[in-house]
Design a protein around this motif. Structure first.
Motif, mmCIF file in Angstrom:
data_model
loop_
_atom_site.group_PDB
_atom_site.id
_atom_site.type_symbol
_atom_site.label_atom_id
_atom_site.label_comp_id
_atom_site.label_asym_id
_atom_site.label_seq_id
_atom_site.Cartn_x
_atom_site.Cartn_y
_atom_site.Cartn_z
ATOM 1 N N GLU A 142 0.482 0.196 6.980
ATOM 2 C CA GLU A 142 1.419 1.290 6.785
ATOM 3 C C GLU A 142 2.744 1.026 7.487
ATOM 4 N N ASP A 166 -2.885 3.912 2.277
ATOM 5 C CA ASP A 166 -3.854 4.221 1.228
ATOM 6 C C ASP A 166 -3.252 5.167 0.189
ATOM 7 N N TYR A 167 -3.933 5.241 -0.955
ATOM 8 C CA TYR A 167 -3.432 5.982 -2.109
ATOM 9 C C TYR A 167 -3.218 7.455 -1.783
ATOM 10 N N LYS A 183 -1.878 -1.085 -3.518
ATOM 11 C CA LYS A 183 -3.123 -1.447 -2.857
ATOM 12 C C LYS A 183 -3.067 -1.020 -1.390
ATOM 13 N N VAL A 184 -4.248 -0.869 -0.807
ATOM 14 C CA VAL A 184 -4.311 -0.501 0.601
ATOM 15 C C VAL A 184 -3.759 -1.652 1.442
#
Length: 248
Positions: free
Chosen positions: A128, A169-170, A124-125
């Motif tokens: 980072e 993110d993906y 999932k977002v």
């Protein structure tokens, strides 16, 4: 090799490229097709690395901007991947075909289960972190050993481990995964080639099909539900696992 065998291998490569572009899991088809046509399992596994390699390159090129932004940590993970893949590939070549054949059904079941759980494993977002964190280095090393030894399901495993280690993110994770897949596959190909494990005839027949399938995979994605393709790949994986259980 008969003309019919060559046609079927080309089709397997074609479908493999298309499925990789849409849902992943094309290795099941290339590995399965070669073994069903009598290629020893070690050679089939090694040759699949070559067949899938062009797709890794084109996928990484599509993410070149994302890769360029994080080239330093990716370089570190690449070095880790190189060592791990080298170890996995050498481990494969240390086995004989009967020994590897006994492992194949279990590897296929594990890879099929991983593939089936793929959507739930997608990170999932979230916030980072540096990709080359201690967790990232350890998990990437483990994944790269697996990738050098037996590549089916490697991409899904790497996305999950990168999501755990670095977040984000993906598409960021997919960009890193695609580049590291090139490193892992390239090292494995060099080792397998030096070890004489590649079935070049089968690989050359399937390579054009995989390239065409990968290019038109986007067209397929717009017309065929991804769920259908996922179920097809899972069915192939279970069929091959059953086949090897009874053949072992």
């Amino acid at each position: 090799m008969t003309i019919l065998s060559a046609i079927l291998l080309f089709v397997a490569g074609l479908l493999s490229g298309a499925i990789n572009a849409v849902a992943g899991g094309g290795t099941f088809l290339t590995f399965g097709a070669m073994t069903l046509f009598g290629v020893p399992p070690i050679a089939a596994n090694a040759t699949s690395s070559i067949v899938q390699f062009p797709g890794y390159i084109t996928s990484a090129l599509a993410y070149r901007k994302e890769i360029a932004r994080e080239w330093r940590p990716i370089l570190i993970l690449s070095a880790i991947s190189l060592v791990g893949s080298l170890g996995g590939a050498l481990l494969l070549l240390s086995l004989d075909n009967p020994s590897f054949r006994r492992l194949v059904p279990w590897l296929l079941i594990a890879a099929t289960a991983l593939f089936a759980a793929g959507p739930k494993l997608r990170p999932k977002v979230e916030k980072e972190h540096p990709p080359n964190s201690p967790t990232g280095i350890v998990t990437q090393f483990i994944v790269s050993i697996y990738g050098g030894f037996f590549g089916a399901g490697m991409g899904i495993m790497m996305l999950a481990s990168l999501g755990l280690a670095t977040g984000g993110d993906y598409h960021r994770l997919n960009a890193i995964k695609n580049f590291l897949s090139i490193v892992i596959a390239a090292v494995a190909i060099v080792v397998f080639t030096a070890g004489g494990a590649i079935s070049w005839l089968h690989g050359i027949i399937m390579l054009p099909g995989a390239a065409i399938g990968g290019y038109y995979g986007v067209w397929l994605a717009k017309r065929v539900p991804q769920a259908f393709l996922r179920y097809a790949v899972i069915a192939v994986g279970l069929f091959l696992a059953g086949y090897y259980f009874f053949k072992a």
